[in-house]
Scaffold this motif. Sequence first.
Motif, PDB file in Angstrom:
ATOM      1  N   ASP A  70       0.814  -1.212   0.000  1.00 57.00           N
ATOM      2  CA  ASP A  70       0.000   0.000   0.000  1.00 57.00           C
ATOM      3  C   ASP A  70       0.851   1.266   0.000  1.00 57.00           C
ATOM      4  O   ASP A  70       0.331   2.353  -0.001  1.00 57.00           O
ATOM      5  CB  ASP A  70      -0.934  -0.001   1.208  1.00 57.00           C
TER       6      ASP A  70
ATOM      7  N   ILE B 278     -10.284  -5.668   7.259  1.00 57.68           N
ATOM      8  CA  ILE B 278     -10.781  -6.984   6.857  1.00 57.68           C
ATOM      9  C   ILE B 278      -9.631  -7.988   6.804  1.00 57.68           C
ATOM     10  O   ILE B 278      -9.752  -9.121   7.281  1.00 57.68           O
ATOM     11  CB  ILE B 278     -11.518  -6.868   5.505  1.00 57.68           C
ATOM     12  N   VAL B 279      -8.472  -7.560   6.261  1.00 57.10           N
ATOM     13  CA  VAL B 279      -7.308  -8.447   6.206  1.00 57.10           C
ATOM     14  C   VAL B 279      -6.851  -8.791   7.621  1.00 57.10           C
ATOM     15  O   VAL B 279      -6.550  -9.954   7.932  1.00 57.10           O
ATOM     16  CB  VAL B 279      -6.176  -7.777   5.396  1.00 57.10           C
TER      17      VAL B 279
ATOM     18  N   HIS C 160     -12.024  -0.454   6.655  1.00 55.62           N
ATOM     19  CA  HIS C 160     -11.100  -0.311   5.527  1.00 55.62           C
ATOM     20  C   HIS C 160     -10.684  -1.718   5.120  1.00 55.62           C
ATOM     21  O   HIS C 160     -10.843  -2.669   5.887  1.00 55.62           O
ATOM     22  CB  HIS C 160      -9.906   0.521   6.003  1.00 55.62           C
ATOM     23  N   TRP C 161     -10.131  -1.910   3.911  1.00 57.49           N
ATOM     24  CA  TRP C 161      -9.741  -3.270   3.515  1.00 57.49           C
ATOM     25  C   TRP C 161      -8.660  -3.813   4.444  1.00 57.49           C
ATOM     26  O   TRP C 161      -8.557  -5.027   4.635  1.00 57.49           O
ATOM     27  CB  TRP C 161      -9.314  -3.326   2.055  1.00 57.49           C
ATOM     28  N   LYS C 162      -7.861  -2.952   5.066  1.00 52.59           N
ATOM     29  CA  LYS C 162      -6.839  -3.441   5.995  1.00 52.59           C
ATOM     30  C   LYS C 162      -7.473  -4.037   7.249  1.00 52.59           C
ATOM     31  O   LYS C 162      -6.929  -4.980   7.830  1.00 52.59           O
ATOM     32  CB  LYS C 162      -5.898  -2.304   6.373  1.00 52.59           C
TER      33      LYS C 162
END
Length: 139
Positions: A84, A118-119, A114-116
Amino acid sequence: MNLFQYIPAEYTCPKCGWRRSVISPTLWRFYWIAAALAALPLWIASLCPPWSMPWYYGLSFLAGELLMIFISGFLCSISLFLFDSRGTIRCRSCRAMMSFNGRHFDPLGHPRPHWKDIVLLIVFLALNVALWLAIAYHK
Ligand SMILES: [Zn+2]
């Protein structure tokens, strides 16, 4: 209620003004809830006969789950989140050197992950499954 809070790092191109924000998740409400929910089955299992631990051992399970969130954040930061950082050294439109303008809190938080996040949650759940399997097959 906003469950997620971030520390954005702001980058700006001094030539063309192109901007880029790199989001870093913080240990805020969502992660405390996730740690408590993950510690709950371990705590309930520890109260039952094979172990029969005192009830206050649940606090150490919560601390362990918070540590596991830190571990999953560490694993993500050295592997996935490095991708990122594109566009923070050179501008994507004019290739000039980017200027770092500092980091700041957003005190209000965000309602959506945020997608982070979810990861991080996926890595946290995978670590928990590995922990439960290790406990279940421990002799
Ligand atoms: Zn530029």
